[in-house]
Motif scaffolding. Structure first.
Motif, PDB file in Angstrom:
ATOM      1  N   ALA A  90       0.837  -1.209   0.000  1.00  0.00           N
ATOM      2  CA  ALA A  90       0.000   0.000   0.000  1.00  0.00           C
ATOM      3  C   ALA A  90       0.869   1.253   0.000  1.00  0.00           C
ATOM      4  N   ILE A  91       1.871   1.274   0.853  1.00  0.00           N
ATOM      5  CA  ILE A  91       2.753   2.442   0.956  1.00  0.00           C
ATOM      6  C   ILE A  91       3.455   2.715  -0.375  1.00  0.00           C
ATOM      7  N   ASP A  95       2.767   5.778  -3.294  1.00  0.00           N
ATOM      8  CA  ASP A  95       3.875   6.662  -3.671  1.00  0.00           C
ATOM      9  C   ASP A  95       4.111   6.654  -5.177  1.00  0.00           C
ATOM     10  N   HIS A  96       3.948   5.505  -5.810  1.00  0.00           N
ATOM     11  CA  HIS A  96       4.180   5.411  -7.248  1.00  0.00           C
ATOM     12  C   HIS A  96       3.195   6.281  -8.042  1.00  0.00           C
ATOM     13  N   VAL A  97       1.975   6.428  -7.546  1.00  0.00           N
ATOM     14  CA  VAL A  97       1.010   7.281  -8.240  1.00  0.00           C
ATOM     15  C   VAL A  97       1.540   8.717  -8.308  1.00  0.00           C
ATOM     16  N   GLU A 125     -10.092  11.502 -14.472  1.00  0.00           N
ATOM     17  CA  GLU A 125     -10.465  10.174 -13.962  1.00  0.00           C
ATOM     18  C   GLU A 125      -9.502   9.703 -12.880  1.00  0.00           C
ATOM     19  N   LEU A 126      -8.236  10.000 -13.062  1.00  0.00           N
ATOM     20  CA  LEU A 126      -7.254   9.668 -12.024  1.00  0.00           C
ATOM     21  C   LEU A 126      -7.590  10.378 -10.715  1.00  0.00           C
ATOM     22  N   ARG A 197      -0.998   1.958 -11.104  1.00  0.00           N
ATOM     23  CA  ARG A 197      -0.577   1.972  -9.702  1.00  0.00           C
ATOM     24  C   ARG A 197      -1.758   2.290  -8.786  1.00  0.00           C
ATOM     25  N   LEU A 198      -2.666   3.130  -9.264  1.00  0.00           N
ATOM     26  CA  LEU A 198      -3.881   3.411  -8.501  1.00  0.00           C
ATOM     27  C   LEU A 198      -4.679   2.127  -8.298  1.00  0.00           C
TER      28      LEU A 198
END
Length: 213
Positions: A90-91, A95-97, A125-126, A197-198
């Motif tokens: 999750a962490i 962060d990647h988003v 949308e993101l 990533r989301l």
């Protein structure tokens, strides 16, 4: 003397069994950071707002600070209310988003590209998906059922981004300006990766719900 003994005993217990960080709150805070960053990206795509673009880059540094802090707390925690692997996933996915938001703005600057209708819609949308994700992590501890529903809504937002991505490519690869095609495709791909990533973060949220319910 009794008070001194009690204080000494409490210090010993705290050292051997340190207080567990509130990982539910930490994840909710980090998810809120994602919403802020993606919101700035959406604003940048809506108006070509240079100030918003620079703010996206600054947000990435703050997001890194949160990621490092959360990973440190995870590594130091004696016990966790959530599976350690799920916490780590999750962490890092959250962060990647934010990282992809920064990469998108950086490459648009480097390639001298401006926002278009597809980047605007994909960023919107993101942003919607990131809000669902934030809401899910915010209620994870108290209302896992609602958290799972939020995870599903975030995944639907990712699927909308992917549909826009494919439509954008179909329209992009017309004509003979191949250099522009390749440049623009890179931007679309960054937004698609952010959506991936989301979805990863939403899938992890779902996995956590299954394990704690």
């Amino acid at each position: 003397m009794d008070a001194q003994r009690e204080s000494l005993w409490r210090r010993i217990v705290d050292r051997v069994f340190p207080k567990t960080p509130d990982f539910f709150a930490l994840l909710a805070e980090q998810a809120g950071m994602v919403v802020h960053s993606v919101g700035l990206l959406a604003r940048y795509m809506e108006h070509g707002d240079r100030e918003a673009g620079e703010a996206v880059k600054a947000d990435e540094h703050e997001a890194d600070v949160l990621k490092v802090r959360n990973l440190h707390l995870l590594n130091e925690a004696f016990s966790t209310p959530i599976d350690r692997e799920d916490l780590y996933r999750a962490i890092t996915h959250l962060d990647h988003v934010v990282n992809y938001c920064k990469s998108t703005v950086n490459e648009m600057d480097a390639l001298e590209l401006t926002p278009d209708e597809f980047t605007r819609k994909m960023a919107a949308e993101l942003h919607a998906g990131s809000q669902f994700l934030r809401d899910g992590y915010a209620v994870l501890h108290e209302n896992p059922v609602e958290a799972e529903a939020c995870a599903d809504r975030a995944r639907k937002a990712e699927r909308k981004v992917e549909k826009l991505y494919r439509k954008a490519l179909v329209e992009l690869f017309q004509g003979e300006d191949y250099l522009h095609m390749l440049k623009r495709r890179e931007i679309y791909r960054h937004l698609s990766n952010a959506a991936d990533r989301l979805a990863d973060a939403a899938n992890t949220l779902h996995d956590i719900v299954v394990k704690i319910s």
